[in-house]
Design a protein around this motif. Structure first.
Motif, PDB file in Angstrom:
ATOM      1  N   LEU A 222     -59.872   6.526 -43.452  1.00 13.37           N
ATOM      2  CA  LEU A 222     -61.177   5.967 -43.800  1.00 13.37           C
ATOM      3  C   LEU A 222     -62.227   7.060 -43.679  1.00 13.37           C
ATOM      4  O   LEU A 222     -62.252   7.785 -42.689  1.00 13.37           O
ATOM      5  CB  LEU A 222     -61.529   4.807 -42.862  1.00 13.37           C
ATOM      6  CG  LEU A 222     -62.971   4.276 -42.901  1.00 13.37           C
ATOM      7  CD1 LEU A 222     -63.298   3.677 -44.264  1.00 13.37           C
ATOM      8  CD2 LEU A 222     -63.203   3.244 -41.801  1.00 13.37           C
ATOM      9  N   VAL A 223     -63.064   7.170 -44.705  1.00 10.25           N
ATOM     10  CA  VAL A 223     -64.211   8.071 -44.668  1.00 10.25           C
ATOM     11  C   VAL A 223     -65.474   7.221 -44.739  1.00 10.25           C
ATOM     12  O   VAL A 223     -65.636   6.422 -45.664  1.00 10.25           O
ATOM     13  CB  VAL A 223     -64.194   9.082 -45.832  1.00 10.25           C
ATOM     14  CG1 VAL A 223     -65.437   9.972 -45.782  1.00 10.25           C
ATOM     15  CG2 VAL A 223     -62.929   9.916 -45.814  1.00 10.25           C
ATOM     16  N   GLU A 241     -54.089   9.342 -49.120  1.00 10.35           N
ATOM     17  CA  GLU A 241     -53.612   8.458 -50.171  1.00 10.35           C
ATOM     18  C   GLU A 241     -53.748   7.002 -49.723  1.00 10.35           C
ATOM     19  O   GLU A 241     -53.444   6.656 -48.582  1.00 10.35           O
ATOM     20  CB  GLU A 241     -52.152   8.768 -50.513  1.00 10.35           C
ATOM     21  CG  GLU A 241     -51.974  10.065 -51.270  1.00 10.35           C
ATOM     22  CD  GLU A 241     -50.568  10.208 -51.821  1.00 10.35           C
ATOM     23  OE1 GLU A 241     -49.757   9.261 -51.670  1.00 10.35           O
ATOM     24  OE2 GLU A 241     -50.270  11.265 -52.405  1.00 10.35           O
ATOM     25  N   ASN A 242     -54.223   6.168 -50.654  1.00 11.32           N
ATOM     26  CA  ASN A 242     -54.461   4.749 -50.394  1.00 11.32           C
ATOM     27  C   ASN A 242     -55.471   4.518 -49.277  1.00 11.32           C
ATOM     28  O   ASN A 242     -55.502   3.451 -48.667  1.00 11.32           O
ATOM     29  CB  ASN A 242     -53.150   4.024 -50.088  1.00 11.32           C
ATOM     30  CG  ASN A 242     -52.184   4.083 -51.247  1.00 11.32           C
ATOM     31  OD1 ASN A 242     -52.545   3.740 -52.367  1.00 11.32           O
ATOM     32  ND2 ASN A 242     -50.973   4.556 -50.995  1.00 11.32           N
ATOM     33  N   GLY A 243     -56.317   5.530 -49.035  1.00  5.50           N
ATOM     34  CA  GLY A 243     -57.377   5.396 -48.053  1.00  5.50           C
ATOM     35  C   GLY A 243     -58.602   4.729 -48.652  1.00  5.50           C
ATOM     36  O   GLY A 243     -58.608   4.281 -49.805  1.00  5.50           O
ATOM     37  N   ARG A 244     -59.642   4.678 -47.853  1.00  8.67           N
ATOM     38  CA  ARG A 244     -60.882   4.005 -48.269  1.00  8.67           C
ATOM     39  C   ARG A 244     -62.071   4.898 -47.957  1.00  8.67           C
ATOM     40  O   ARG A 244     -62.110   5.538 -46.900  1.00  8.67           O
ATOM     41  CB  ARG A 244     -61.032   2.664 -47.539  1.00  8.67           C
ATOM     42  CG  ARG A 244     -62.266   1.862 -47.922  1.00  8.67           C
ATOM     43  CD  ARG A 244     -62.178   0.410 -47.417  1.00  8.67           C
ATOM     44  NE  ARG A 244     -62.131   0.322 -45.972  1.00  8.67           N
ATOM     45  CZ  ARG A 244     -63.188   0.061 -45.191  1.00  8.67           C
ATOM     46  NH1 ARG A 244     -64.380  -0.129 -45.743  1.00  8.67           N
ATOM     47  NH2 ARG A 244     -63.064  -0.022 -43.890  1.00  8.67           N
ATOM     48  N   VAL A 245     -63.038   4.942 -48.877  1.00 12.66           N
ATOM     49  CA  VAL A 245     -64.315   5.602 -48.644  1.00 12.66           C
ATOM     50  C   VAL A 245     -65.378   4.517 -48.619  1.00 12.66           C
ATOM     51  O   VAL A 245     -65.561   3.779 -49.591  1.00 12.66           O
ATOM     52  CB  VAL A 245     -64.645   6.639 -49.737  1.00 12.66           C
ATOM     53  CG1 VAL A 245     -66.043   7.212 -49.522  1.00 12.66           C
ATOM     54  CG2 VAL A 245     -63.611   7.754 -49.754  1.00 12.66           C
ATOM     55  N   ALA A 246     -66.075   4.399 -47.494  1.00 13.26           N
ATOM     56  CA  ALA A 246     -67.143   3.413 -47.344  1.00 13.26           C
ATOM     57  C   ALA A 246     -68.463   4.168 -47.263  1.00 13.26           C
ATOM     58  O   ALA A 246     -68.748   4.833 -46.268  1.00 13.26           O
ATOM     59  CB  ALA A 246     -66.921   2.574 -46.090  1.00 13.26           C
ATOM     60  N   SER A 247     -69.252   4.087 -48.324  1.00 19.68           N
ATOM     61  CA  SER A 247     -70.516   4.821 -48.384  1.00 19.68           C
ATOM     62  C   SER A 247     -71.683   3.847 -48.335  1.00 19.68           C
ATOM     63  O   SER A 247     -71.698   2.852 -49.051  1.00 19.68           O
ATOM     64  CB  SER A 247     -70.596   5.653 -49.660  1.00 19.68           C
ATOM     65  OG  SER A 247     -71.848   6.307 -49.755  1.00 19.68           O
ATOM     66  N   TYR A 248     -72.684   4.159 -47.484  1.00 15.34           N
ATOM     67  CA  TYR A 248     -73.818   3.252 -47.350  1.00 15.34           C
ATOM     68  C   TYR A 248     -75.120   3.847 -47.860  1.00 15.34           C
ATOM     69  O   TYR A 248     -76.174   3.219 -47.749  1.00 15.34           O
ATOM     70  CB  TYR A 248     -73.973   2.792 -45.893  1.00 15.34           C
ATOM     71  CG  TYR A 248     -74.112   3.888 -44.862  1.00 15.34           C
ATOM     72  CD1 TYR A 248     -75.358   4.367 -44.493  1.00 15.34           C
ATOM     73  CD2 TYR A 248     -72.997   4.427 -44.245  1.00 15.34           C
ATOM     74  CE1 TYR A 248     -75.496   5.363 -43.543  1.00 15.34           C
ATOM     75  CE2 TYR A 248     -73.114   5.418 -43.289  1.00 15.34           C
ATOM     76  CZ  TYR A 248     -74.361   5.886 -42.938  1.00 15.34           C
ATOM     77  OH  TYR A 248     -74.478   6.885 -41.999  1.00 15.34           O
ATOM     78  N   TYR A 261     -60.688  10.861 -61.227  1.00 10.57           N
ATOM     79  CA  TYR A 261     -59.277  11.046 -60.896  1.00 10.57           C
ATOM     80  C   TYR A 261     -59.049  11.731 -59.561  1.00 10.57           C
ATOM     81  O   TYR A 261     -57.956  11.633 -58.999  1.00 10.57           O
ATOM     82  CB  TYR A 261     -58.555  11.782 -62.027  1.00 10.57           C
ATOM     83  CG  TYR A 261     -58.284  10.859 -63.196  1.00 10.57           C
ATOM     84  CD1 TYR A 261     -57.297   9.887 -63.120  1.00 10.57           C
ATOM     85  CD2 TYR A 261     -59.055  10.919 -64.350  1.00 10.57           C
ATOM     86  CE1 TYR A 261     -57.061   9.012 -64.168  1.00 10.57           C
ATOM     87  CE2 TYR A 261     -58.838  10.048 -65.406  1.00 10.57           C
ATOM     88  CZ  TYR A 261     -57.836   9.100 -65.306  1.00 10.57           C
ATOM     89  OH  TYR A 261     -57.616   8.227 -66.339  1.00 10.57           O
ATOM     90  N   ALA A 262     -60.075  12.388 -59.038  1.00  6.94           N
ATOM     91  CA  ALA A 262     -59.935  12.934 -57.687  1.00  6.94           C
ATOM     92  C   ALA A 262     -59.700  11.813 -56.686  1.00  6.94           C
ATOM     93  O   ALA A 262     -59.010  11.990 -55.669  1.00  6.94           O
ATOM     94  CB  ALA A 262     -61.175  13.735 -57.311  1.00  6.94           C
ATOM     95  N   PHE A 263     -60.271  10.641 -56.968  1.00  9.85           N
ATOM     96  CA  PHE A 263     -60.046   9.464 -56.132  1.00  9.85           C
ATOM     97  C   PHE A 263     -58.892   8.613 -56.661  1.00  9.85           C
ATOM     98  O   PHE A 263     -58.046   8.143 -55.902  1.00  9.85           O
ATOM     99  CB  PHE A 263     -61.311   8.601 -56.068  1.00  9.85           C
ATOM    100  CG  PHE A 263     -62.470   9.257 -55.376  1.00  9.85           C
ATOM    101  CD1 PHE A 263     -62.560   9.247 -53.986  1.00  9.85           C
ATOM    102  CD2 PHE A 263     -63.475   9.892 -56.096  1.00  9.85           C
ATOM    103  CE1 PHE A 263     -63.626   9.839 -53.334  1.00  9.85           C
ATOM    104  CE2 PHE A 263     -64.544  10.491 -55.444  1.00  9.85           C
ATOM    105  CZ  PHE A 263     -64.617  10.473 -54.062  1.00  9.85           C
ATOM    106  N   GLY A 267     -55.201   6.697 -55.225  1.00  7.23           N
ATOM    107  CA  GLY A 267     -55.251   5.254 -55.010  1.00  7.23           C
ATOM    108  C   GLY A 267     -56.322   4.839 -54.020  1.00  7.23           C
ATOM    109  O   GLY A 267     -56.156   3.886 -53.260  1.00  7.23           O
ATOM    110  N   VAL A 268     -57.459   5.550 -54.037  1.00  8.09           N
ATOM    111  CA  VAL A 268     -58.521   5.339 -53.051  1.00  8.09           C
ATOM    112  C   VAL A 268     -59.371   4.119 -53.406  1.00  8.09           C
ATOM    113  O   VAL A 268     -59.669   3.858 -54.570  1.00  8.09           O
ATOM    114  CB  VAL A 268     -59.414   6.598 -52.956  1.00  8.09           C
ATOM    115  CG1 VAL A 268     -60.620   6.350 -52.055  1.00  8.09           C
ATOM    116  CG2 VAL A 268     -58.603   7.781 -52.454  1.00  8.09           C
TER     117      VAL A 268
END
Length: 334
Positions: A222-223, A241-248, A261-263, A267-268
Motif C-alpha cells: 500500500l502506498v 503487484e496487485n497493491g493499492r495506491v491511496a492518494s488524498y 500501464y506503469a500501474f 494490477g494496481v
C-alpha cells in the motif's frame, strides 16, 4: 432553542479569493438541528487544506448564494438534538468530521449529522479534538478500510504531515511494516515517533531503490500519497503487484498525466481518498476505532497553533504557507 442565543459570531466568506480579503467576522442566526442532527456549541474549529482550497476558489466548486462558514472539523459540546437523536447526547463532548458544506464549524454553534459527531475523551482538549476529523478519517480510509495490513508493507509519503502522521500511527497499529518519506531530519523524528520503521528523505534518498531493498524487491503493498501529481512515478515504481495506491491530494498538479500501464501491468488499484466523502459504514467503523485509539493514547493530535476568530485569515494563510508541522486551529469566541 430558548435556552440558547438566537444569534452567534461566525466567520464567513461570500466571494472566492485571498483569506485577508474574503474572511470576515459576522453575526448570524443560530441554526436549529433537524431530523438526525445535533447542535454543538463549538469550542475549537480545525483548519484543513481542503478549507483553504475551497475558499480560494482553487477547487472550482460553486459558491453558495449565502456564502460559506468554513471548516469541516471541530470540537465542542452537544447542546440540543433534533428528531431521531436521543436526548442523552446532550452534554457530550464531541469531535466533528465532515460538517458543511455551507455552514461549517468556524462559528459559535454548528449543526451536524449525529453520525458525524464522536465522543472526545476528557483527556484531550477541544483544540486537540478539532484536529482529529479529516486527518484521522482520511488516514483510516486510506490505510485500514480495505482490509487488514498486518504483515504488509505500507509506504506513506509525507509521514510527518497531519494526515501522514495519522496514517503512520494507524498502519503501525494495524501491524504493518511502515516506511515514511519526509523532507527534513526534524520531520523524520516526528514520523519515527509516530511509529515508522523506516524513514526516507525524499529530497536526498532514492526512494524507489530504498523501498526495493527494504522489501526484497517486492515493493509496498500500500502506498499512501499526499501529492499524486508529484509522486505518481515513484508510486508506480514502489507499489507491489496487485497493491493499492491511496492518494488524498494532488496539490502540485490538479490534472496530472498518468502513465496508465506503469500501474495497470502490476494490477494496481488506485484509490482517490476524500475524508469528507466516506460511505456511512466506513465513517461509522472508522469513528469507533479512532475514538478508541484517542481514548487509549495511541492516536495523539498535534496542535501547532491556535488563532482567534478575528485572526481566522492568518490561520488560513498559515495553512497555505505550508511550513507549519501540526494542526492549525481557530478557537471559537465564547
Amino acid at each position: 432553542m430558548a435556552a440558547h442565543p438566537e444569534r452567534m459570531p461566525a466567520v464567513r466568506y461570500t466571494a472566492f479569493g485571498p483569506a485577508a480579503t474574503t474572511l470576515e467576522l459576522v453575526d448570524l442566526p443560530v441554526p436549529a438541528p433537524g431530523h438526525g442532527e445535533l447542535l454543538v456549541e463549538v469550542k475549537a474549529s480545525g483548519v484543513n487544506p481542503h478549507d483553504t482550497k475551497k475558499r480560494s476558489g482553487w477547487l472550482g466548486v460553486p459558491l453558495p448564494e449565502g456564502g460559506v462558514v468554513p471548516h469541516s472539523d471541530g470540537a465542542g459540546v452537544v447542546v440540543a438534538v433534533g428528531d431521531g437523536v436521543p436526548a442523552s447526547r446532550i452534554g457530550e463532548r464531541v469531535f466533528l468530521v465532515g460538517v458543511g458544506p455551507e455552514n461549517g464549524t468556524c462559528a459559535r454553534y454548528a449543526v451536524a449529522p449525529a453520525t458525524n459527531a464522536f465522543p472526545l475523551p476528557a483527556t484531550l482538549s477541544f483544540e486537540q479534538g478539532a484536529s482529529v476529523g479529516i486527518p484521522a478519517f482520511t488516514g483510516y480510509f486510506a490505510v485500514l478500510h480495505a482490509g487488514p495490513v498486518a504483515g504488509r508493507t505500507v509506504l506513506i509519503h509525507g509521514g510527518a504531515g497531519c494526515v501522514g502522521r495519522c496514517a503512520v500511527e494507524l498502519a503501525r497499529y494495524g501491524g504493518a511494516r511502515v516506511i515514511a518519506t519526509v523532507s527534513s531530519p526534524h520531520k523524520g523524528a516526528i514520523a519515527r515517533d509516530a511509529g515508522a520503521h523506516h524513514v526516507l528523505d525524499y529530497r536526498n534518498d532514492d526512494v524507489a531503490g530504498a523501498v526495493a531493498e527494504i522489501t526484497g524487491g517486492r515493493g509496498a503493498d500500500l502506498v499512501v500519497d499526499v501529492d499524486f501529481g508529484a509522486n505518481c512515478a515513484v508510486d508506480a515504481a514502489t507499489v507491489a503487484e496487485n497493491g493499492r495506491v491511496a492518494s488524498y491530494s494532488s496539490t502540485s498538479d490538479r490534472t496530472p498525466t498518468l502513465d496508465y500501464y506503469a500501474f495497470a501491468l502490476k494490477g494496481v488499484t488506485l484509490h482517490f481518498v476524500q475524508g469528507g466523502k466516506m460511505p456511512p459504514e466506513v465513517r461509522r467503523e472508522g469513528g469507533r476505532l479512532i475514538a478508541a485509539l484517542l481514548r487509549d493514547g495511541r492516536l495523539v493530535p498535534d496542535v501547532a497553533s491556535v488563532h482567534t476568530m478575528r485572526a481566522a485569515p492568518a490561520a488560513h494563510e498559515e495553512m497555505e504557507g505550508g511550513r507549519t508541522i501540526g494542526n492549525i486551529v481557530v478557537a471559537i469566541d465564547p
